[in-house]
Write an enzyme that holds these catalytic residues in place. Structure first.
Site, PDB file in Angstrom:
ATOM      1  N   ARG B 298      63.763  -1.685  39.887  1.00  0.00           N
ATOM      2  CA  ARG B 298      62.826  -0.933  39.073  1.00  0.00           C
ATOM      3  C   ARG B 298      63.086  -1.308  37.614  1.00  0.00           C
ATOM      4  O   ARG B 298      64.227  -1.606  37.241  1.00  0.00           O
ATOM      5  CB  ARG B 298      63.018   0.589  39.234  1.00  0.00           C
ATOM      6  N   GLU B 327      54.578  -0.718  33.759  1.00  0.00           N
ATOM      7  CA  GLU B 327      53.881  -1.851  34.374  1.00  0.00           C
ATOM      8  C   GLU B 327      52.379  -1.622  34.212  1.00  0.00           C
ATOM      9  O   GLU B 327      51.877  -0.621  34.729  1.00  0.00           O
ATOM     10  CB  GLU B 327      54.215  -1.932  35.872  1.00  0.00           C
ATOM     11  N   HIS B 346      54.780  -6.918  40.062  1.00  0.00           N
ATOM     12  CA  HIS B 346      55.260  -5.981  41.085  1.00  0.00           C
ATOM     13  C   HIS B 346      54.664  -6.294  42.458  1.00  0.00           C
ATOM     14  O   HIS B 346      53.933  -5.486  43.042  1.00  0.00           O
ATOM     15  CB  HIS B 346      54.964  -4.519  40.705  1.00  0.00           C
TER      16      HIS B 346
END
Lengths: 328, 382
Positions: B298, B327, B346
């Site tokens: 993360r 993000e 991601h």
């Protein structure tokens, strides 16, 4: 002045993008009197007879009939890398000159790059990076998909040292491995990586999710992958080339990528290198290109240099030459 | 005729004045804004706003999703499969008719981190049995809060481990061999010749330090071993001896030890209050100047400002991040300009196969919770 007593070795240049590795110059000068092509061309008569070896780095200098004729003392042509397609082996042999290359120094980093390209193409890393840094990106899409590598089928064309190391790496990703090679590998070698032999290339092409070209360029392998072969591949398949550009019919590849005949391709090698700046391959979204960096790690390059020094010194002493290339 | 009268006549059934009023106010606002609003029929709430569903779906248990399409919705390919089991209710529909739809919702299906599950939502879902979240990460959920409502939680750790481990290796190799930079050079209009001095870091034989040796970390170790990498790892708990030996992994009780030894540092640990900011200025200083950091955990595991400085000054060689905070990063963020960074949006579990498996796992967990059976992939509070 002391260098003058050392045996002369011809190199393309001592620096710059087409010369020997600058970090290696010191080590080489301990053994050899390095003579650049420029110096040689300016004084052929004086320097020619001093040159006992040609040290080819990044494919330069080119060794042709004219050069061979001007080097009466030449014992060996030592070429960095595994590829030999830039040398006329028969011609060199006809002058009684030996040839050596560095196949082992390149196998691991080239296999690593083969896997890097397979994974980058499968998971669309270059496209993903472009999206992640683009000034227009406001949100990440949740539907940005790639091809799964774990459990997929990898077809390796060319199961030499590089191909075999790729198989070893791919196996750890639980990939199913099939391969095509001039000669079948020993059973224990196949079993060690779980590789299944495909006598027919077509069979490999039809079964594979990823097709890896790790074969050397010869008159027989030129254009190995053309329109017909691309058609046999799955529409979800990805082609990776770490061999030589001419193994692939590039026009057929462009069309296959444009029409979705195959999913994507990743090429460390093209013909020529680099491609013309207006070449259609450069505009495709489903292509990953690297600038022929298969063996481009500090460690590998140093090892290549050490291998070449070893081969050259052995040829001067009349000892058996490590990594000697024999005419078949 | 007042709006209220009209609604009662159109609906033809009694609804609580409060619900009716709420709906009417909402509809009136929509109408004044110029929207065409079909009359709301509580018998067919999903037909509101043009959603077409058969009457049969109404008998299926209600499951709340963020959306049925678009970049923040469920996977469109999965909608058919889900509708065979569930009456899918979107957040938009739910918000327009909380009182009616709330009690129907027995599960929340979180996809791509949406919808957000907070106290307000939990209060409005009296029949809720389970929150089923796609992926392995749980940092977006307040597990204690959900448990306090007597609601179960499930995730999909196994569906993501292989593709995420694959991406971890993809990023390690891409950063080591400078694939993105190389591609840019290969396609640049200014490139005339390929340089022969374009070097990368060798992967074969290098040392990989894995922080977080869960399913993902372990699969990375299995893959890295085939590259003849030496593996060291740091984890809350040490793995069993056989597991260590199977991948040749050496345990580093101290994180500092791992950082000093590694050529590649892989973050595969989950985000918790204890792991937030795990890699900061101090840790980056302990790493080798030739080292490469890869983050598939993360964004908040890393102090991003410290990372920027480390990459700018050559404190470490390069970094590859599938995750950042936030993000995406702001478009003017310094990380975006660096040459020695590889970023992916991601996509750790972003393969068709993995996404389908995640959906199937979630369906399985949800159905088990409805039948009172043991729930696969249940997340228990520690």
């Amino acid at each position: 002045m002391g260098d003058q007593d050392l045996p002369g070795v011809l190199v393309s240049d001592l620096e710059g993008p087409h010369g020997i590795c600058e970090d290696h110059a010191e080590d080489l000068k301990r053994h050899f009197n390095l003579i650049t092509m420029q110096d040689f061309l300016e004084n052929k008569a004086q320097l020619g007879p001093k040159i006992q070896a040609v040290y080819i780095w990044g494919g330069r200098p080119a060794v042709n009939q004219e050069l061979l004729c001007s080097l009466p003392s030449l014992k060996i042509v030592a070429s960095a890398g595994a590829g030999l397609d830039h040398l006329d082996l028969g011609l060199v042999a006809s002058f009684g000159v030996k040839v050596a290359n560095t196949p082992h120094a390149v196998s691991s980093p080239t296999a690593d790059l083969g896997m890097a390209l397979l994974l980058a193409a499968a998971r669309r890393v270059v496209e993903g990076h472009e999206l992640a840094v683009s000034p227009h990106t406001e949100n990440f899409p949740t539907d940005y998909m790639g091809q799964q590598v774990t459990g997929a089928t990898l077809g390796i064309i060319g199961m030499g040292s590089i191909g075999y190391k790729i198989a070893q790496r791919a196996r750890a990703f639980e990939m199913k491995i099939v391969y095509h090679n001039r000669k079948r590998r020993k059973l224990e070698e196949e079993e060690a990586v779980g590789a299944i032999y495909c006598e027919k290339l077509d069979d490999l092409l039809q079964r594979s999710d990823f097709v890896m070209l790790a074969v050397s360029l010869t008159p027989q392998t030129q254009g190995l992958i053309g329109k017909r072969e691309l058609r046999l591949m799955k529409p979800t398949a990805i082609l990776i080339n770490i061999g030589r550009g001419l193994l692939v019919d590039q026009d057929a590849l462009v069309e296959a990528l444009q029409t979705g005949l195959i999913k994507a391709a990743a090429l460390d090698v093209t013909y020529p290198e680099p491609l013309p700046r207006d070449h259609p391959l450069l505009e495709l979204k489903n292509i990953t290109l690297t600038p022929h960096i298969g063996s481009a790690t500090h460690q590998a390059r140093r090892q290549m240099m050490e291998n070449l020094v070893e081969s050259i010194l052995a040829s001067f002493s009349g000892l058996p030459i490590p990594n000697e290339v024999l005419l078949k």
